[in-house]
Scaffold this motif. Sequence first.
Motif, mmCIF file in Angstrom:
data_model
loop_
_atom_site.group_PDB
_atom_site.id
_atom_site.type_symbol
_atom_site.label_atom_id
_atom_site.label_comp_id
_atom_site.label_asym_id
_atom_site.label_seq_id
_atom_site.Cartn_x
_atom_site.Cartn_y
_atom_site.Cartn_z
ATOM 1 N N MET A 134 -13.674 -29.166 -4.506
ATOM 2 C CA MET A 134 -13.052 -28.773 -5.772
ATOM 3 C C MET A 134 -12.288 -27.467 -5.595
ATOM 4 S SD MET A 134 -16.160 -29.564 -8.467
ATOM 5 C CE MET A 134 -15.183 -29.073 -9.890
ATOM 6 N N PRO A 135 -11.059 -27.398 -6.086
ATOM 7 C CA PRO A 135 -10.292 -26.159 -5.964
ATOM 8 C C PRO A 135 -10.896 -25.010 -6.757
ATOM 9 C CG PRO A 135 -9.175 -27.710 -7.415
ATOM 10 C CD PRO A 135 -10.308 -28.456 -6.778
ATOM 11 N N GLY A 136 -11.635 -25.341 -7.813
ATOM 12 C CA GLY A 136 -12.289 -24.317 -8.611
ATOM 13 C C GLY A 136 -13.562 -24.862 -9.212
ATOM 14 N N ARG A 137 -14.604 -24.030 -9.222
ATOM 15 C CA ARG A 137 -15.898 -24.478 -9.742
ATOM 16 C C ARG A 137 -16.300 -23.598 -10.920
ATOM 17 N NH1 ARG A 137 -19.055 -24.803 -3.905
ATOM 18 N NH2 ARG A 137 -17.736 -26.436 -2.976
#
Length: 346
Positions: A1-4
Motif C-alpha cells: 500500500m502506498p499509504g497506511r
Amino acid sequence: MPGRSVRSWTLMISGFVHCGKPKEAIGLFSETEEAGVRPNEVMVVTVLAACADWGDLGLGSCEVFDGMKERTVVSWSAMIAEFAMHGQAEEALRLFSKMIQKGMDPNDVTFVGLLHASSHIGFVDQGREFFTSMTNDYGIVPRIEHYGCMVDLLSRQGSFKRLTIEFITNMPIKPNTVVWGALLGGCKVHKNIELAEEATKHLSELDPLNDGYYVVLSNLYAEAQRWEDTTRVRKIMRDRGVKKTPAWSSITVDGVVHEFVAEDETRPQTQETVQMWEKLVEKMKLKGYVPNASVVLLDMEEDQKEKFLYRHIEKLALVFRLINTEPGTPIRIMKNLRVWITGKTI
C-alpha cells in the motif's frame, strides 16, 4: 500500500487476532509505533484482545488506557474484561466503580467482564446482583454469554447441581456450548460424573470435534479410577477423528514471550531448566514436599507418575523464569488450556 492509515493498520491487527495469531498482532502493533501511527480506540481494544490471548501484560495496555483523552464504553469494557481474564477480579470491579462514577453507562459486554470477574473471585452474591442489575437498572437483555457466566458462577456453590440445573431449565433461550461447557467445568470441580456425562452428551452434539469436553470427562473417569470408561472415551475420540489439542504455557522474560509445548525438547535452556527443577524438588522434599501423583490421570506405576509430574510444562516455564530473572520478579504463566486449582478456574 502506498499509504497506511490507522484504519488499515487496525484491520490487519484485527485479522491476526481473529485468526488466532496474537503474537503477530502484537508485532504489527509495535510496527505502528515505529511508523508514528497514533492508535485510536478501536486499535487499542483490538490489541488488548491480542494481549489477553498471548499473555503479554507487559506491553503497556494499562498505560495506553490511562493515557486516552476520551474513553467510551468500549474502552472501559475492554479493560474490565482484560482484568477479569487475567484473574485480577478486584481491579475489574474497581474499574467498573470508577466507570460509573464518571457517568458512563455499561453495556452488555461490560457485564460479561463483571460476571467473569465475580466468578473468578468467588463473589457469587455480587455476581447475582450484576445479573439482575443489567436488566433492572440498564434495560440490557441477557445474552447467551451472560447465562454461561452465571452457570460458571453458580458452579462455585456447594449446592451446585440443584442451582445450575434449575437455572438452565428456566433459561428463556436454548443452552449452547457456552452454557453446557460452564456446567461441565462445575462438574470437574465437584467431581460429579453423572452430570458431566449429561453435559458432554449435549456438547458432543453441538461441537463434536472439540477435544476439551471429551478430555474433561475422561479425566473425571480417571480420577475415579474407572479406567474402562476412560479408554472408552478415548476410543470415541479416535473414532470421531477428534485430536487432543497440545498444551502450551508461555512466560515473558525481558519483553520476549517464550512458549513451552508439551513433549517438546527443543526449548531454550531445556537441560539447564530440567536440572534446576530437579534440584528444587530435592530441596522441597527435605521440607516435607510429597508429589501429588493422583493428579496424573494415567494408569501407570507411582514412580512413573512422579517422573511425569516433573516434566509438566508449567513447572518448566516457572523454573525458566527463575533462571533468567532477578529474585522478587513477578511470575505470570499463561496457558492455552483451562487449569483448575482448588475449585477455581484460570
